[in-house]
Write a protein that holds these residues in place. Structure first.
Motif, mmCIF file in Angstrom:
data_model
loop_
_atom_site.group_PDB
_atom_site.id
_atom_site.type_symbol
_atom_site.label_atom_id
_atom_site.label_comp_id
_atom_site.label_asym_id
_atom_site.label_seq_id
_atom_site.Cartn_x
_atom_site.Cartn_y
_atom_site.Cartn_z
ATOM 1 N N LEU A 54 -2.349 5.120 4.411
ATOM 2 C CA LEU A 54 -1.923 3.772 4.764
ATOM 3 C C LEU A 54 -3.151 2.877 4.815
ATOM 4 N N VAL A 55 -3.054 1.695 4.200
ATOM 5 C CA VAL A 55 -4.141 0.728 4.269
ATOM 6 C C VAL A 55 -3.591 -0.605 4.753
ATOM 7 N N ASP A 56 -4.500 -1.440 5.270
ATOM 8 C CA ASP A 56 -4.111 -2.785 5.694
ATOM 9 C C ASP A 56 -4.416 -3.779 4.572
ATOM 10 N N GLY A 57 -4.270 -5.068 4.849
ATOM 11 C CA GLY A 57 -4.472 -6.088 3.833
ATOM 12 C C GLY A 57 -5.879 -6.144 3.296
ATOM 13 N N GLY A 58 -6.860 -5.671 4.082
ATOM 14 C CA GLY A 58 -8.244 -5.645 3.631
ATOM 15 C C GLY A 58 -8.624 -4.343 2.963
ATOM 16 N N MET A 59 -7.655 -3.472 2.704
ATOM 17 C CA MET A 59 -7.832 -2.175 2.052
ATOM 18 C C MET A 59 -8.510 -1.143 2.944
ATOM 19 N N SER A 60 -8.665 -1.439 4.244
ATOM 20 C CA SER A 60 -9.179 -0.447 5.188
ATOM 21 C C SER A 60 -8.040 0.441 5.676
ATOM 22 N N PRO A 61 -8.337 1.664 6.148
ATOM 23 C CA PRO A 61 -7.282 2.523 6.670
ATOM 24 C C PRO A 61 -6.495 1.828 7.779
ATOM 25 N N SER A 62 -5.183 1.956 7.747
ATOM 26 C CA SER A 62 -4.310 1.389 8.773
ATOM 27 C C SER A 62 -3.838 2.534 9.669
ATOM 28 N N MET A 63 -4.311 2.540 10.930
ATOM 29 C CA MET A 63 -3.991 3.633 11.859
ATOM 30 C C MET A 63 -2.623 3.384 12.497
ATOM 31 N N SER A 64 -1.585 3.450 11.670
ATOM 32 C CA SER A 64 -0.270 2.980 12.106
ATOM 33 C C SER A 64 0.858 3.916 11.740
ATOM 34 N N ASN A 65 0.568 5.229 11.533
ATOM 35 C CA ASN A 65 1.641 6.078 11.025
ATOM 36 C C ASN A 65 2.825 6.191 11.978
ATOM 37 N N ALA A 66 2.591 6.136 13.294
ATOM 38 C CA ALA A 66 3.711 6.230 14.234
ATOM 39 C C ALA A 66 4.659 5.043 14.069
ATOM 40 N N GLU A 67 4.096 3.843 13.958
ATOM 41 C CA GLU A 67 4.935 2.646 13.789
ATOM 42 C C GLU A 67 5.629 2.640 12.430
ATOM 43 N N VAL A 68 4.924 3.077 11.395
ATOM 44 C CA VAL A 68 5.519 3.104 10.059
ATOM 45 C C VAL A 68 6.657 4.110 9.998
ATOM 46 N N LEU A 69 6.459 5.291 10.578
ATOM 47 C CA LEU A 69 7.526 6.295 10.586
ATOM 48 C C LEU A 69 8.757 5.797 11.336
ATOM 49 N N GLU A 70 8.535 5.074 12.414
ATOM 50 C CA GLU A 70 9.671 4.514 13.159
ATOM 51 C C GLU A 70 10.431 3.518 12.285
ATOM 52 N N LYS A 71 9.707 2.736 11.488
ATOM 53 C CA LYS A 71 10.343 1.778 10.588
ATOM 54 C C LYS A 71 11.100 2.484 9.454
ATOM 55 N N ILE A 72 10.471 3.509 8.882
ATOM 56 C CA ILE A 72 11.093 4.219 7.756
ATOM 57 C C ILE A 72 12.357 4.935 8.204
ATOM 58 N N ASP A 73 12.292 5.599 9.368
ATOM 59 C CA ASP A 73 13.459 6.272 9.970
ATOM 60 C C ASP A 73 14.138 7.216 8.976
ATOM 61 N N ASP A 74 13.339 8.110 8.406
ATOM 62 C CA ASP A 74 13.843 9.074 7.422
ATOM 63 C C ASP A 74 13.180 10.410 7.722
ATOM 64 N N PRO A 75 13.970 11.468 7.986
ATOM 65 C CA PRO A 75 13.369 12.761 8.340
ATOM 66 C C PRO A 75 12.536 13.377 7.226
ATOM 67 N N SER A 76 12.643 12.859 6.004
ATOM 68 C CA SER A 76 11.800 13.365 4.915
ATOM 69 C C SER A 76 10.334 13.003 5.122
ATOM 70 N N TYR A 77 10.075 11.987 5.933
ATOM 71 C CA TYR A 77 8.710 11.532 6.187
ATOM 72 C C TYR A 77 8.254 12.021 7.550
ATOM 73 N N THR A 78 7.000 12.423 7.624
ATOM 74 C CA THR A 78 6.472 12.947 8.886
ATOM 75 C C THR A 78 4.991 12.619 8.988
ATOM 76 N N THR A 79 4.404 12.972 10.130
ATOM 77 C CA THR A 79 2.981 12.724 10.352
ATOM 78 C C THR A 79 2.127 13.703 9.561
ATOM 79 N N GLU A 80 0.880 13.342 9.389
ATOM 80 C CA GLU A 80 -0.148 14.264 8.940
ATOM 81 C C GLU A 80 -1.326 14.107 9.893
#
Length: 498
Positions: A54-80
């Motif tokens: 995940l990257v942000d608008g400046g192409m730096s890593p976006s430390m947001s996987n928990a929020e993104v997973l909540e948005k996606i709401d699909d059991p096929s996706y998980t943390t790493e």
């Protein structure tokens, strides 16, 4: 280490001995099951796991996987491992027929939907082997993903090592520039979060497992050479597939003295051809101390005696902390056991069709090699296969690889002259439709003719961008272009270098 739940706690001195004893019971049960043929194999199935950044608008890593997973709401996706990582687990399907074409459409649609959800919070999905905009500050332990298994794994590896993790590697020269070298320290295993891969699964019959695993080992160097997509790390131009040395170093539980004694690393190519899947699980127990000695209640031998397939929880969890490039898998579906080869050689990206081209090549060539009258591994030393693997990772398309009957040959020539026809034959033997085979192997053929992998495109683009800017801004702009071209869906061999 898979997705098994573990308890974050301090282990006592006797825990590892009890766990070792339990694993030995698991080996006894596995040996019986192999002898008695207690495995499911209705048809050959394929599966795919893919790790994403995940990257942000400046192409730096976006430390947001928990929020993104909540948005996606699909059991096929998980943390790493890292908070800038996600993983998608694709539903297994039959290899035969048009399954690969259906998978291409399904995966593209799923990723498009997930990316739109990520953009709702200002993030963007990237399919790439190593994220080139990562910095050392992103390896701070606070950026570990939140499930307890990640922090426990980090604690155990760092405690076993007893010192900071050292990243050290030398690259291949970028253009006419000098060779670049990386030397960096980290106090966590988070550098391995820079390694995002595409993992291919193939269900096989127990009696065929050894042939398929040996064939996968023979192919590993070729796979990584023509699929490389990880040329930059911490601002340095390093290997074409920097994931390979990076993952080995970032998860190394050995202090220098144990390395000097020849103790095996937990990221491991292996050391010999095998005759059974049992060989690999036995090596796991014999050579590697447990990192998470958390036993389950089940007695695997008693389970077998009662007519039930054991879960082999201890063997499976331990196997998940030994990162072979081709890993054996024992698993259960609805209480019925089966075996898989998990191919972990390839990086993520650059596009869905590129990854399915890599998959088609692997499945087809593996099948063809596994069914040869005179197996390739009887004509080739294991050391040669390992040398091919590291040469392919370092040099990519420029690697010269050893192949019986051909000697030392460029990677692209080996694929075009020898292995691509075999892959077509292997996919036909698997029952794959001609349309699927021609589409995906055609992409790989054109990539080899163009001699442009994801790594080649990244390196050449950065080289040109550096004419007018420094390395870091060049990496940012390269990644921005990479994402835009990847979103187009066109395979990487067609990408212009501007």
């Amino acid at each position: 280490m898979g997705k098994q739940n573990v308890i974050s706690r301090a282990f006592r001195p006797g825990d590892r001995q009890r766990y070792r004893d339990k694993m030995q019971r698991g080996l006894d049960a596995l040996a019986r099951m192999l002898a008695e043929g207690n495995f499911s194999f209705p048809h050959q199935q394929m599966g795919l796991e893919m790790e994403l950044s995940l990257v942000d608008g400046g192409m730096s890593p976006s430390m947001s996987n928990a929020e993104v997973l909540e948005k996606i709401d699909d059991p096929s996706y998980t943390t790493e491992l890292g908070q800038h990582n996600l993983e998608i687990n694709v539903r297994p399907r039959a290899l035969a027929g048009r399954g690969a074409l259906e998978l291409e459409d399904e995966l593209r649609a799923s990723l498009l939907n997930a990316d739109s959800k990520a953009q709702d919070i200002g993030a963007k999905l990237v399919m790439i082997g190593t994220l080139p905009t990562l910095r050392s500050s992103h390896f701070d332990p606070r950026w570990l993903s939140h499930p307890a298994r990640y922090s426990l794994l980090n604690q155990q590896i760092c405690a076993a090592r007893g010192e900071e993790i050292l990243l050290h590697m030398s690259g291949t020269p970028l253009g006419d520039q000098d060779q670049e070298r990386l030397r960096s320290h980290a106090d966590s295993i988070l550098p391995s979060s820079a390694c995002t891969s595409a993992q291919l699964h193939l269900q096989v019959a127990p009696e065929d497992f050894a042939a398929h695993w040996n064939a996968a080992q023979c192919l590993a160097g070729v796979q990584v050479a023509v699929g490389a997509n990880s040329p930059f790390l911490l601002g340095k131009a390093l290997w074409q597939e920097t994931r390979v040395p990076l993952f080995q170093q970032a998860t190394d539980s050995r202090p220098e003295e144990l390395k000097n004694q020849g103790v095996r690393p937990r990221v491991w190519f292996g050391e010999r051809w095998i005759t059974s899947i049992f060989d690999l699980f036995e090596e796991n127990v014999r050579y590697f101390p447990s990192l998470m000695p958390e036993p389950e209640e089940e007695d695997p031998v008693a389970a077998l005696n009662s007519g039930r397939a054991p879960t082999l929880s201890e063997l499976r969890l331990h196997n998940g902390t030994i990162w072979r490039w081709n890993r054996p898998v024992y698993d259960l579906v609805d209480g019925v056991p089966h075996l898989r080869v998990e191919n972990r050689v390839l990086p993520a990206g650059p596009t869905v069709v590129d990854m399915l081209a890599n998959a088609a090549f692997f499945y087809g060539a593996q099948r063809a090699l596994a069914e040869q009258d005179r197996p390739l591994w009887t004509q080739m030393s294991f050391a040669a296969a390992e040398e091919n693997f590291y040469s392919g990772a370092r040099h990519g398309m420029n690697a010269r690889l050893y192949w019986p009957g051909m000697g030392w040959v460029p990677a692209d020539e080996l694929v075009l002259r020898k292995l691509l026809p075999m892959a077509h034959e292997g996919l036909e033997a698997c029952g794959v439709s001609a349309a699927a085979s021609q589409r995906h192997l055609g992409v790989l053929e054109q990539r080899c003719k163009a001699r442009q992998t994801g790594a080649d495109w990244q390196r050449e683009t950065v080289l040109r961008l550096q004419r007018s800017r420094d390395r870091q801004p060049a990496l940012v702009e390269m990644l921005r272009r990479y994402i835009a071209l990847g979103d187009s869906g066109e395979p990487v061999h067609t990408w212009p270098v501007e």
